[in-house]
Design an enzyme around this catalytic site. Structure first.
Site, PDB file in Angstrom:
ATOM      1  N   LEU A   1      -9.319  -5.085  12.256  1.00  0.00           N
ATOM      2  CA  LEU A   1      -9.460  -4.969  10.530  1.00  0.00           C
ATOM      3  C   LEU A   1      -9.466  -6.587   9.998  1.00  0.00           C
ATOM      4  CD1 LEU A   1      -9.173  -2.024  11.148  1.00  0.00           C
ATOM      5  CD2 LEU A   1      -7.516  -1.938   9.185  1.00  0.00           C
TER       6      LEU A   1
ATOM      7  N   GLY B   1       1.495  -0.033  10.003  1.00  0.00           N
ATOM      8  CA  GLY B   1       1.554  -0.006   8.335  1.00  0.00           C
ATOM      9  C   GLY B   1       0.538   0.733   7.659  1.00  0.00           C
TER      10      GLY B   1
ATOM     11  N   LYS C   1       0.999  -1.133   0.174  1.00  0.00           N
ATOM     12  CA  LYS C   1       0.014  -0.074  -0.003  1.00  0.00           C
ATOM     13  C   LYS C   1       0.711   1.393  -0.222  1.00  0.00           C
ATOM     14  CE  LYS C   1      -4.275  -2.042   2.217  1.00  0.00           C
ATOM     15  NZ  LYS C   1      -5.306  -1.848   3.332  1.00  0.00           N
TER      16      LYS C   1
END
Length: 247
Positions: free
Chosen positions: A205, A128, A64
């Site tokens: 998540l 992250g 990402k």
């Protein structure tokens, strides 16, 4: 044929391919197809981006952040976050990076954060790309945020530094790491779960499995808990809107 797909490293467990394949079928879009693009290194994306019949990408861990170096433009929100999870090929062929994770996360909090959340403070587990989108959304909601990671850094707590007060003072604790994802279901972030009370809201998540070890610890302490499935659905719909605007 209009191609779309997910960029990542290990994608056997991916949510996106099933979600969008089902969506295309429901909309009768027989000329749309969604694929998984497993890359062993991010520089392999250069050849992938040359395929002009791919109109949009989703991006997952661990790319990402690093994928941003290969794009023509970055949306301002994604630039501020420092991570991209959606890419659109515009009509002129340029590749533009967006972040819809923060949209999905913020939307998924509706109906989850109850009146028992009497302090707008959060512990974000992990540092992250996903954690940055979560922080962006929480900052917009005026939360006091602290990051927790295995490594130390400015403004970052390590797991072994977490105290009872750190846990009790956090109204929301979010796991943004992949710890606990199938098949590694016996793993979870190393926080002092014994200090949890029903005043803490635990959000993971991870969506596969539905009940991670992290969430089970919260449930055992009567904490409100939620996994990442609703966030994924909302961020996917935001990505779909971006792809349609780009054509």
């Amino acid at each position: 044929m209009k191609r779309f797909g997910l960029i990542g490293k290990t994608l056997g467990y991916s949510f996106s391919r099933k979600y969008f394949s089902n969506k295309f079928a429901a909309l009768g879009l027989e000329d749309h197809v969604y694929e998984n693009f497993e890359l062993s290194a991010i520089d392999e994306v250069k050849d992938l981006f040359k395929q002009s019949d791919i109109y949009g990408f989703n991006v997952t861990i661990p790319y990402k952040e690093s994928v941003m170096d290969y794009l023509d433009q970055i949306d301002p929100a994604a630039a501020e976050i420092g991570a991209v999870n959606t890419i659109c090929r515009d009509a002129d062929g340029s590749l533009v990076g967006y972040n819809t994770d923060h949209i999905g996360f913020k939307g998924s909090l509706e109906g989850f954060l109850s009146d028992t959340l009497n302090q707008k403070s959060a512990l974000i587990l992990g540092t992250g790309g996903a954690s940055k989108a979560v922080a962006f959304a929480l900052n917009a909601l005026d939360y006091d945020i602290r990051f927790v990671s295995r490594g130390s850094g400015t403004g970052i707590l390590t797991y072994d530094q977490l105290t009872k007060n750190d846990i009790r003072s956090a109204g929301l604790i979010i796991n943004t790491t992949p710890l606990g994802t199938f098949p590694d279901v016996d793993n979870c972030p190393d926080i002092p779960y014994e200090h949890l009370t029903e005043s803490q809201h635990l959000y993971d998540l991870v969506y596969n499995p539905e009940w991670t070890k992290f969430l089970k610890f919260g449930r055992d302490k009567s904490c409100p808990v939620q996994n990442g499935l609703r966030m994924l659905e909302l961020q996917a719909e935001a990505a779909w809107s971006i792809w349609n605007q780009g054509q």
